[in-house]
Design a protein around this motif. Structure first.
Motif, mmCIF file in Angstrom:
data_model
loop_
_atom_site.group_PDB
_atom_site.id
_atom_site.type_symbol
_atom_site.label_atom_id
_atom_site.label_comp_id
_atom_site.label_asym_id
_atom_site.label_seq_id
_atom_site.Cartn_x
_atom_site.Cartn_y
_atom_site.Cartn_z
ATOM 1 N N LEU A 239 43.814 47.834 50.217
ATOM 2 C CA LEU A 239 42.980 46.965 49.395
ATOM 3 C C LEU A 239 42.643 45.712 50.190
ATOM 4 C CD1 LEU A 239 41.636 46.560 46.660
ATOM 5 C CD2 LEU A 239 43.763 45.551 45.824
ATOM 6 N N GLN A 240 41.341 45.485 50.388
ATOM 7 C CA GLN A 240 40.877 44.336 51.142
ATOM 8 C C GLN A 240 40.687 43.147 50.200
ATOM 9 O OE1 GLN A 240 40.464 44.662 54.500
ATOM 10 N NE2 GLN A 240 40.909 46.848 54.452
ATOM 11 N N LEU A 241 41.340 42.029 50.503
ATOM 12 C CA LEU A 241 41.237 40.827 49.681
ATOM 13 C C LEU A 241 41.083 39.603 50.567
ATOM 14 C CD1 LEU A 241 44.153 41.541 47.158
ATOM 15 C CD2 LEU A 241 41.714 41.747 46.679
ATOM 16 N N ASP A 242 40.598 38.524 49.972
ATOM 17 C CA ASP A 242 40.554 37.238 50.667
ATOM 18 C C ASP A 242 41.731 36.393 50.195
ATOM 19 O OD1 ASP A 242 38.822 35.339 52.404
ATOM 20 O OD2 ASP A 242 39.283 34.137 50.628
ATOM 21 N N LEU A 243 42.114 35.423 50.989
ATOM 22 C CA LEU A 243 43.255 34.576 50.637
ATOM 23 C C LEU A 243 43.056 33.924 49.267
ATOM 24 C CD1 LEU A 243 45.950 33.558 51.760
ATOM 25 C CD2 LEU A 243 44.749 31.584 52.690
ATOM 26 N N ARG A 244 41.812 33.570 48.953
ATOM 27 C CA ARG A 244 41.542 32.947 47.652
ATOM 28 C C ARG A 244 41.811 33.917 46.502
ATOM 29 N NH1 ARG A 244 39.233 28.075 48.296
ATOM 30 N NH2 ARG A 244 38.167 27.606 50.261
ATOM 31 N N ASP A 245 41.672 35.218 46.766
ATOM 32 C CA ASP A 245 41.884 36.211 45.713
ATOM 33 C C ASP A 245 43.331 36.279 45.265
ATOM 34 O OD1 ASP A 245 39.200 37.003 45.799
ATOM 35 O OD2 ASP A 245 39.593 38.463 47.395
ATOM 36 N N VAL A 246 44.262 35.934 46.149
ATOM 37 C CA VAL A 246 45.682 36.088 45.808
ATOM 38 C C VAL A 246 46.345 34.739 45.522
ATOM 39 C CG1 VAL A 246 45.956 38.270 46.999
ATOM 40 C CG2 VAL A 246 46.287 36.164 48.276
ATOM 41 N N TYR A 247 45.518 33.719 45.240
ATOM 42 C CA TYR A 247 46.084 32.423 44.851
ATOM 43 C C TYR A 247 46.550 32.467 43.408
ATOM 44 C CZ TYR A 247 46.644 27.381 44.364
ATOM 45 O OH TYR A 247 47.164 26.127 44.150
ATOM 46 N N GLU A 248 45.929 33.333 42.605
ATOM 47 C CA GLU A 248 46.330 33.484 41.209
ATOM 48 C C GLU A 248 46.565 34.966 40.906
ATOM 49 O OE1 GLU A 248 43.180 31.787 38.933
ATOM 50 O OE2 GLU A 248 43.922 29.721 39.149
ATOM 51 N N THR A 249 47.480 35.240 39.994
ATOM 52 C CA THR A 249 47.702 36.609 39.545
ATOM 53 C C THR A 249 46.459 37.104 38.815
ATOM 54 O OG1 THR A 249 50.088 36.255 39.326
ATOM 55 C CG2 THR A 249 49.143 38.076 38.068
ATOM 56 N N HIS A 250 46.011 38.307 39.153
ATOM 57 C CA HIS A 250 44.819 38.856 38.491
ATOM 58 C C HIS A 250 44.891 40.376 38.470
ATOM 59 C CE1 HIS A 250 43.736 39.177 42.749
ATOM 60 N NE2 HIS A 250 42.792 40.040 42.398
ATOM 61 N N LYS A 251 44.012 40.964 37.683
ATOM 62 C CA LYS A 251 43.984 42.418 37.532
ATOM 63 C C LYS A 251 42.815 43.009 38.311
ATOM 64 C CE LYS A 251 46.140 42.342 32.950
ATOM 65 N NZ LYS A 251 47.423 42.878 33.415
ATOM 66 N N ARG A 252 43.018 44.205 38.821
ATOM 67 C CA ARG A 252 41.998 44.938 39.576
ATOM 68 C C ARG A 252 42.024 46.404 39.158
ATOM 69 N NH1 ARG A 252 39.238 42.955 44.638
ATOM 70 N NH2 ARG A 252 39.387 40.703 44.354
ATOM 71 N N VAL A 253 40.908 47.075 39.389
ATOM 72 C CA VAL A 253 40.839 48.518 39.194
ATOM 73 C C VAL A 253 40.601 49.137 40.566
ATOM 74 C CG1 VAL A 253 39.627 50.447 38.133
ATOM 75 C CG2 VAL A 253 39.984 48.329 36.842
ATOM 76 N N LEU A 254 41.511 49.993 40.990
ATOM 77 C CA LEU A 254 41.433 50.639 42.298
ATOM 78 C C LEU A 254 41.184 52.127 42.091
ATOM 79 C CD1 LEU A 254 41.828 50.196 45.382
ATOM 80 C CD2 LEU A 254 44.231 50.739 45.047
ATOM 81 N N THR A 255 40.160 52.670 42.757
ATOM 82 C CA THR A 255 39.849 54.090 42.632
ATOM 83 C C THR A 255 40.516 54.863 43.762
ATOM 84 O OG1 THR A 255 37.708 53.565 41.618
ATOM 85 C CG2 THR A 255 37.998 55.792 42.483
ATOM 86 N N VAL A 256 41.406 55.783 43.400
ATOM 87 C CA VAL A 256 42.138 56.596 44.368
ATOM 88 C C VAL A 256 41.956 58.065 43.989
ATOM 89 C CG1 VAL A 256 44.377 57.112 45.389
ATOM 90 C CG2 VAL A 256 43.834 54.773 44.711
ATOM 91 N N ASN A 257 41.378 58.834 44.922
ATOM 92 C CA ASN A 257 41.130 60.260 44.686
ATOM 93 C C ASN A 257 40.373 60.512 43.380
ATOM 94 O OD1 ASN A 257 42.677 60.535 47.001
ATOM 95 N ND2 ASN A 257 43.597 62.415 46.302
ATOM 96 N N GLY A 258 39.389 59.645 43.121
ATOM 97 C CA GLY A 258 38.544 59.812 41.944
ATOM 98 C C GLY A 258 39.135 59.297 40.652
ATOM 99 N N LYS A 259 40.354 58.761 40.702
ATOM 100 C CA LYS A 259 40.990 58.231 39.498
ATOM 101 C C LYS A 259 41.046 56.711 39.557
ATOM 102 C CE LYS A 259 43.982 62.243 38.680
ATOM 103 N NZ LYS A 259 45.386 62.693 38.508
ATOM 104 N N ASN A 260 40.761 56.063 38.433
ATOM 105 C CA ASN A 260 40.834 54.608 38.347
ATOM 106 C C ASN A 260 42.253 54.174 38.016
ATOM 107 O OD1 ASN A 260 38.112 54.283 38.895
ATOM 108 N ND2 ASN A 260 37.522 54.327 36.738
ATOM 109 N N ILE A 261 42.820 53.363 38.888
ATOM 110 C CA ILE A 261 44.176 52.853 38.705
ATOM 111 C C ILE A 261 44.087 51.361 38.399
ATOM 112 C CG2 ILE A 261 46.474 52.624 39.696
ATOM 113 C CD1 ILE A 261 45.609 55.504 39.464
ATOM 114 N N ARG A 262 44.567 50.969 37.230
ATOM 115 C CA ARG A 262 44.590 49.546 36.865
ATOM 116 C C ARG A 262 45.892 48.929 37.376
ATOM 117 N NH1 ARG A 262 40.609 48.413 33.190
ATOM 118 N NH2 ARG A 262 39.637 50.213 32.172
ATOM 119 N N LEU A 263 45.760 47.843 38.112
ATOM 120 C CA LEU A 263 46.969 47.203 38.635
ATOM 121 C C LEU A 263 46.863 45.697 38.538
ATOM 122 C CD1 LEU A 263 46.961 47.049 42.477
ATOM 123 C CD2 LEU A 263 45.144 48.257 41.310
ATOM 124 N N THR A 264 48.005 45.066 38.419
ATOM 125 C CA THR A 264 48.096 43.611 38.411
ATOM 126 C C THR A 264 48.565 43.150 39.783
ATOM 127 O OG1 THR A 264 48.622 43.553 36.048
ATOM 128 C CG2 THR A 264 49.203 41.615 37.354
#
Length: 302
Positions: free
Chosen positions: A142-167
């Motif tokens: 997962l590619q992120l910028d330093l500003r993205d990880v300054y606060e806890t947040h949620k993302r949706v990551l697609t792996v093998n065609g499935k959407n994975i919700r992660l914090t």
């Protein structure tokens, strides 16, 4: 999970040498790297496959199992162990031992295991119990910028065609890997699913240098403020602050702002420190009057 031909991914055949694999991987990784193809999902998926192929084919032991067992290569060791146990059982039976003696598999179990792993109708015969095996682990980046990880947040990551919700917790480090249990490949014969391993690749578009939860920056101040003292406004990660400069501040002086650094990973409300190094800027293009005044100061000090 669909079978992926790792040799095909790298554009090679099974006769490829270790050097061939290394060369092909480097060439393709540069071509499909996310930094070279921003926001290109196809290139991102290709890059993941290239890394997965190199991880397997670049390791002599893994490559050996892959060449022998194909898509079931991760179960190769278990297969070989079961095969050895079955052979030992047969030897005991031939010698009149009357059974395997303390083993965990019956002959039917072995047959079912072999059939379930490599095809056929053994499992349908219903002899004994089937062996369950854990599914394959999936790896994602997962590619992120330093500003993205300054606060806890949620993302949706697609792996093998499935959407994975992660914090994503604040303060995650570059290169850090987190595990999401059970989101990998399906298990065999009722075995548990594998896990999803996510590696964070964090770029830095800010002027701050990060070291763990501490941040560092350099701030330029003019000679007159350094000598006489004064006040300056500096940028921190979450806003601006005013700092008082002591008279006769020396070049390279470092000050610390406690608790103004980066969030501490999984420590809610805790932050590192913010360090500022002063870089004193010498005046240029002095007027005649300014040079005269500096000479007067020089004479006063002599």
């Amino acid at each position: 999970m669909a079978f992926i031909d790792y040799y095909k991914v790298l554009g090679l055949n099974k006769s490829a040498t270790a050097a061939d694999i290394k060369k092909a991987y480097r060439k393709l990784a540069r071509k499909h790297h996310p930094d070279v193809n921003p926001n290109d999902k196809t290139a991102e998926q290709k890059f993941k496959e290239i890394n997965e192929a190199n991880e397997v084919l670049g390791d002599p032991e893994k490559r050996k199992k892959y060449d022998k067992y194909g898509k079931d290569w991760q179960h190769g060791e278990a297969y070989e162990q079961a095969q050895r146990q079955q052979q030992s059982q047969r030897q005991y039976q031939q010698q009149g031992a009357g059974g395997f003696g303390g083993g965990n598999f019956s002959e039917g179990d072995f047959s079912d295991f072999f059939e379930s792993m490599f095809g056929g109708g053994g499992a349908s015969r219903g002899r004994g119990r089937s062996a369950g095996f854990r599914g394959q682990d999936f790896n994602a980046e997962l590619q992120l910028d330093l500003r993205d990880v300054y606060e806890t947040h949620k993302r949706v990551l697609t792996v093998n065609g499935k959407n994975i919700r992660l914090t994503i917790p604040a303060g995650v480090e570059n290169g850090q890997v987190i595990k999401i249990t059970g989101k990998g490949g399906p298990g065999a014969n009722g075995g548990p699913n594998g896990d999803l391993l996510i590696q964070f690749n964090i770029s830095n578009s800010t002027k701050f240098k990060r070291d763990g939860s501490d941040l560092y920056t350099t701030e330029t101040i003019d000679l007159y403020t350094a000598i006489l003292g004064g006040e300056i406004t500096v940028d921190t990660f979450d806003g601006k602050v005013k700092l008082k400069i002591k008279p006769e501040t020396q070049n390279g002086t470092k000050v610390k702002l406690t608790g103004k650094g980066f969030p501490v990973y999984k420590k809610e409300g805790r932050f590192g420190d913010f360090y500022i190094t002063y870089d004193i800027q010498m005046p240029t293009k002095l007027s005649s009057k300014e040079k005269e005044l500096f000479n007067e100061l020089k004479n006063l000090k002599s």
